[in-house]
Scaffold this active site. Structure first.
Site, PDB file in Angstrom:
ATOM      1  N   LEU A 125      31.672 -14.390  74.001  1.00 45.82           N
ATOM      2  CA  LEU A 125      32.832 -15.258  74.199  1.00 45.82           C
ATOM      3  C   LEU A 125      33.917 -14.507  74.962  1.00 45.82           C
ATOM      4  O   LEU A 125      34.331 -13.412  74.574  1.00 45.82           O
ATOM      5  CB  LEU A 125      33.376 -15.727  72.855  1.00 45.82           C
ATOM      6  N   GLY A 165      26.372 -10.212  66.231  1.00 43.69           N
ATOM      7  CA  GLY A 165      27.495  -9.514  65.620  1.00 43.69           C
ATOM      8  C   GLY A 165      28.752  -9.807  66.425  1.00 43.69           C
ATOM      9  O   GLY A 165      28.675 -10.091  67.631  1.00 43.69           O
ATOM     10  N   GLY A 166      29.902  -9.742  65.779  1.00 45.34           N
ATOM     11  CA  GLY A 166      31.145 -10.021  66.485  1.00 45.34           C
ATOM     12  C   GLY A 166      31.095 -11.406  67.114  1.00 45.34           C
ATOM     13  O   GLY A 166      30.785 -12.396  66.459  1.00 45.34           O
ATOM     14  N   ASP A 167      31.405 -11.467  68.414  1.00 44.48           N
ATOM     15  CA  ASP A 167      31.345 -12.749  69.133  1.00 44.48           C
ATOM     16  C   ASP A 167      30.148 -12.787  70.079  1.00 44.48           C
ATOM     17  O   ASP A 167      30.170 -13.476  71.094  1.00 44.48           O
ATOM     18  CB  ASP A 167      32.643 -12.979  69.913  1.00 44.48           C
ATOM     19  N   GLU A 168      29.100 -12.057  69.730  1.00 38.23           N
ATOM     20  CA  GLU A 168      27.889 -12.011  70.554  1.00 38.23           C
ATOM     21  C   GLU A 168      26.768 -12.818  69.905  1.00 38.23           C
ATOM     22  O   GLU A 168      26.497 -12.679  68.713  1.00 38.23           O
ATOM     23  CB  GLU A 168      27.433 -10.565  70.746  1.00 38.23           C
TER      24      GLU A 168
END
Length: 263
Positions: A125, A165-168
């Site tokens: 994102l 993970g995160g925005d991945e």
């Protein structure tokens, strides 16, 4: 009489051990009934007393067996939940990196025997950190949940999306069509994710960048495909292109040149 025993749920022992105990007790009751029935020296009164005693014991075993069935069901449910939790992201409920790697490896193994193509799409994102910084992690978490639902809804049921993970995020497209169709799919994912969303009084919009790697052209193992889709995504993000296919001459690091030693 069978010795006094606690209910299986109260013993703290494994349901399998409790099952073994109940099986032994049931065998003991059966043995007593059999020997009592064949004991010609026993009086009718003694035979009736033995039958009543065994009936009470069997009733008790029935109650214990019901408790054991409940304990076994609970243990199986807990095991299934533990397995699911180990392979799913707790925030979005999407499969996690571990599950994605396993699914990708299985798809690659099938491709070896069936010569099927597949593609990995890596999504990140744009400017997501800014959302967290401006509005807090609670808003960022809810945004990720919405993005996950939108990605899942934009893919075929045979395809897979996971949160790395995160925005991945990553998508696995089995039996991958040609590049034009993959580009249209990536465009559909971008459109779905980029649609404005309302969180309370906030109206937000995020846009993903997508990198695509295709097997076998861009790699034949899980690690290479994911890394190359990631590299293509970074180029798409850097160039603000939205979508990029892996290009070896652009996305692979240049080989290091060692200095020529003087003779």
């Amino acid at each position: 009489m069978i010795p006094s025993q606690r209910q299986p749920a109260d013993t703290g022992r494994a349901p399998v051990a409790e099952a073994a105990d109940l099986e032994m007790l049931l065998a003991a009751v059966a043995w007593r009934l059999q020997t009592g029935a064949t004991d010609v020296t026993a009086s009718a009164h003694a035979q009736r007393a033995l039958a009543r005693e065994c009936a009470r014991d069997l009733l008790r075993l029935g109650r214990d067996a019901a408790a054991l069935r409940r304990a076994l069901k609970l243990a199986r449910d807990q095991e299934r939940r533990a397995c699911r939790d180990a392979e799913h992201d707790s925030l979005t409920e999407l499969p996690n990196r571990r599950r994605f790697d396993l699914q990708l490896q299985q798809a690659l193994a099938r491709r070896t025997s069936e010569q099927r193509t597949l593609a990995v799409l890596f999504l990140d994102l744009d400017d997501f950190k800014r959302v967290n910084d401006l509005h807090g992690h609670a808003v960022g978490d809810e945004l990720l949940r919405i993005v996950a639902r939108r990605l899942r809804g934009a893919l075929r049921s045979s395809d897979m999306v996971c949160r790395l993970g995160g925005d991945e995020f990553a998508c696995l497209v089995s039996g991958a069509p040609g590049r034009p169709e993959l580009k249209r799919l990536a465009g559909a994912l971008i459109t779905a994710v980029s649609a404005p969303l309302q969180l309370g009084e906030l109206q937000l919009s995020v846009r993903p960048s997508v990198g695509i790697a295709i097997c076998p052209d861009d790699g034949v193992d899980a690690e290479a495909l994911l890394q190359r889709a990631d590299a293509a995504m970074f180029r798409a993000k850097r160039q603000r292109r939205g979508v990029a296919f892996f290009e070896p001459h652009t996305d692979l690091p240049a080989p290091s040149l060692e200095p020529v030693k003087a003779a």
